[in-house]
Design a protein around this motif. Structure first.
Motif, PDB file in Angstrom:
ATOM      1  N   GLN B 105       0.910  -1.404   0.145  1.00 41.39           N
ATOM      2  CA  GLN B 105       0.184  -0.671  -0.167  1.00 41.39           C
ATOM      3  C   GLN B 105       0.599   1.732   0.109  1.00 41.39           C
ATOM      4  O   GLN B 105      -0.091   2.472   0.005  1.00 41.39           O
ATOM      5  N   ALA B 123      -4.597  -4.215  -2.430  1.00 42.64           N
ATOM      6  CA  ALA B 123      -3.652  -4.594  -1.673  1.00 42.64           C
ATOM      7  C   ALA B 123      -3.649  -6.125  -1.667  1.00 42.64           C
ATOM      8  O   ALA B 123      -3.322  -7.200  -2.036  1.00 42.64           O
ATOM      9  N   ARG B 156       4.531  -5.179  -5.118  1.00 41.06           N
ATOM     10  CA  ARG B 156       4.585  -4.044  -4.178  1.00 41.06           C
ATOM     11  C   ARG B 156       4.823  -3.429  -6.146  1.00 41.06           C
ATOM     12  O   ARG B 156       4.416  -2.510  -6.873  1.00 41.06           O
ATOM     13  N   ALA B 159       1.627  -2.842  -7.998  1.00 40.71           N
ATOM     14  CA  ALA B 159      -0.060  -1.576  -6.633  1.00 40.71           C
ATOM     15  C   ALA B 159      -0.272  -0.851  -7.143  1.00 40.71           C
ATOM     16  O   ALA B 159      -1.161  -0.553  -7.370  1.00 40.71           O
TER      17      ALA B 159
END
Ligand SMILES: Nc1ncnc2c1ncn2[C@@H]1O[C@H](COP(=O)(O)OP(=O)(O)O)[C@@H](O)[C@H]1O
Ligand SMILES: [Mg+2]
Lengths: 391, 262
Positions: B105, B123, B156, B159
């Protein structure tokens, strides 16, 4: 782009017809979330209210959407799930094949909604938390003492082994450490103790002069520096300078599994890493204390001469009368013990480091705070001891 | 921006001190492809990636991403471009003080104005898309296995739904089965999300399984680009020993068989 272009809609005989357009992407996710929630709220409007009649199904036309990513897809999927919870159907039209795949992917994720335990702030809970913190801290002190003793034991065992087989001692490593914590610390220690000696003398002259007791400033500086200040200042400096370095070194070695590697190769980390460091501190601290005390006396003398108008010969003469070997010994006897405490605490905290960088910083702080605290406690104990034996 | 070249570098040079690692390197990445970048250990693959991303200064040359020359745009444009890139570093580079979910996040909080609920849901979605479970989100990076670390790093990188993904040796350090799964994952994600991928790798299996094109890095430049077949035809000594050597696992033969079948 105006908001209406992202999502607009109207009610038509029990059907909510939504028209989506523009970029249904991460950048617009915040606005989209709001718009969807608004429309969702309106489908729930009660019968008979002035608002539009409630819909039984929802039709979403995505024909005018030009960009679509996981954010858009998830928001659409979330709308579908919310509607299903209200027993309404959702039909999607105008979705190209490639985006359909994306929607399918999002359909499969997040199945049971993530549930977070409510944090809760009730007073009972807060009191309980506070009590828990205190309790943990208390039992933490006990655990610290136990592990300190355990470490002392292991270190002594390692020391005895080394005494029996002196060739196992890591002489190069020890010399290297001595250079780092002893020799390189000399300039800063000299500077600080010199300044403190000078400041004490200046304060002494300023206040003692009122009683015409100038000469006793020398007694004060001499005894204070030799018995207490020299060793305390040096120990605190070394705890901040070398103790923190030891913790950080051992901690990062722990993080990168270097210590485990040592163990598997048949080395004892205590013997290889910790013993040399602790021994070096035990040796270095008396030396630094001696140098520091001399610098402080020198600083005091300089102030006496320049500020107090006391001839250096008189200063030295008075110093000879005021102090004796006992004062000197009292200071130096304490030094190795303080070195040992700093070294053991620093290494112990280093070994407690867990995976993260934050934990490394935390242990380093702890190491310094605990060392300084223990040094002062130890000094107090020694003061009681020396008073008892009349030294 | 009609061109289908998503990134273009021309005459790129970079190095440390008097050691020139990249020396006049030119390379294109096409929109929607997976480009595999190979080269010997220390050939400068990571340096190339870091230079493109602006983490290392370049000595000379041009870099264009999304059709914009990085030297000619202001900071704001730069940030917009960076937001459209996803990057996965060789060691994962997860923030060790944050949980897995907070790691994913991290960029959302900075860049998007979305509710905490949506951020949590996104997420978790990303986590599940890379094959992990929702409850892995509460773990600390130090509690993850090697394969999980790579997956979280990928999550990630994804994201903000980037268009262009940089991967530095995504499968190194994984066992062959996990590496294979990871390859499939990258391929699937690339297809569903319509990504372009710049992938540094050592792994011939990955090259065979998922890349559309391969670029070979040697002596500070790209000595060869093309499909796997072109690699096998090349006479360049390093290319030859890499693709036809003992450790190539008979890629050449496999490719031959596949061709005959079709
Ligand atoms: N921070 C650095 N300082 C000095 N030299 C470096 C640095 N990083 C990489 N190098 C050198 O650059 C060359 C290329 O390294 P790298 O790009 O990491 O290789 P690889 O292709 O295996 O990823 C190597 O010779 C390496 O020694
Ligand atoms: Mg590398």
């Amino acid at each position: 782009m105006n908001k209406g272009a992202l999502l607009s809609g109207r009610f038509n005989e029990g059907t909510l017809e939504l028209v989506a357009g523009g970029s249904w992407t991460a950048v617009h996710a915040g606005e989209l979330e709001e718009l969807i929630d608004q429309w969702l709220a309106r489908t729930g409007a009660e019968n008979g209210e002035s608002g539009p009649s409630p819909a039984r199904q929802v039709r979403v036309d995505l024909g005018r959407v030009d960009e679509f990513d996981t954010y858009g897809a998830w928001l659409l999927e979330r709308l579908r799930r919310s509607l299903r919870a209200r027993e309404m159907e959702m039909h999607i039209t105008g979705l190209p094949g490639h985006e359909r795949e994306l929607l399918q992917t999002m359909h499969n994720v997040n199945q049971p909604m993530p549930t977070e335990g409510a944090p809760g702030h009730s007073p009972v809970r807060m009191i309980r938390n506070a009590m828990q913190t205190v309790g943990r801290a208390m039992s933490g002190i006990g655990a610290d003492l136990r592990s300190f003793n355990a470490m002392l034991g292991t270190l002594s065992a390692a020391f005895v082994r080394i005494l029996l087989q002196p060739r196992r001692f890591r002489l190069t490593s020890a010399v290297h450490q001595l250079d780092r914590v002893g020799w390189r610390a000399v300039p800063i220690i000299l500077l600080i103790t010199f300044l403190i000696g000078a400041i004490i003398a200046q304060q002494g002259f300023f206040h003692f002069r009122k009683f015409g007791a100038d000469i006793y400033v020398v007694d004060m500086v001499g005894i204070l520096v030799l018995r207490e200040l020299g060793v305390l200042l040096v120990a605190i400096m070394v705890a901040g300078r070398s103790g923190s370095a030891f913790t950080a070194e051992l901690g990062s070695m722990k993080m990168r599994e270097e210590i485990d590697a040592l163990k598997t190769m048949g080395f004892d980390p205590v013997e290889v890493l910790i013993l040399p460091r602790v021994l070096v501190l035990i040796v270095a601290l008396p030396m630094l204390t001696f140098l520091g005390s001399m610098a402080a006396l020198y600083g005091g003398g300089l102030v006496a001469w320049l500020y107090g108008g006391m001839d250096p010969d008189i200063y030295i003469e008075r110093l000879k009368e005021a102090i004796n070997l006992t004062h000197f010994k009292v200071g130096l006897i304490k030094a190795p013990f303080m070195g040992a405490v700093i070294g053991v605490l620093a290494c112990m905290e280093g070994l407690k480091v867990r995976g993260s960088a934050a934990s490394l910083g935390q242990q380093t702080t702890r190491s310094v705070v605990k060392s300084i605290f223990m040094v002062i406690v130890l000094d107090g104990l020694f003061a009681m001891f020396f008073a008892a034996i009349g030294m | 921006m009609s061109s289908n070249i998503i990134m273009r570098t021309r005459d790129l040079s970079a190095g440390f001190g008097d050691h020139l690692v990249l020396n006049g390197l030119s390379l294109d990445v096409r929109r929607g492809e997976i480009l595999g970048v190979v080269g010997g250990s220390g050939a400068g693959k990571s340096v190339l990636m870091r230079t493109i991303l602006g983490l290392l200064p370049k000595r000379s040359g041009h870099i264009e991403i999304f059709g914009e020359d990085l030297d000619e745009i202001d900071d704001e444009r730069h940030q917009t471009i960076e937001r459209r890139l996803g990057i996965m570093f060789q060691q994962g580079a997860l923030f060790s003080s944050l949980t897995v979910l907070q790691n994913i996040q991290f960029q959302m909080r900075e860049n998007l104005h979305i509710s905490q609920r949506l951020a949590d849901e996104m997420a978790v979605s990303k986590l599940e898309m890379v094959g992990l479970q929702a409850d892995d989100g509460a773990k600390q990076p130090s509690e993850l296995s090697g394969g999980m670390t790579k997956r979280v790093a990928l999550a990630r990188a994804l994201a903000l739904d980037p268009e262009f993904l940089f991967l530095d040796e995504p499968t190194s350090g994984l066992d062959p089965i996990s590496a294979g799964e990871f390859d499939d994952l990258i391929r699937t994600l690339q297809k569903t999300l319509g990504l372009s991928v710049f992938m540094i790798t050592h792994d011939l299996e990955s090259l065979y399984a998922i890349t559309d094109r391969i670029a070979v890095l040697a002596d500070g430049r790209v000595v060869l680009t093309g499909a796997l077949e072109d690699m096998l035809k090349s006479d360049h000594p390093w290319v030859k020993s890499y693709f036809q050597g003992k450790r190539s696992g008979g890629i050449a033969a496999r490719l031959e068989r596949q061709k005959q079948r079709s």
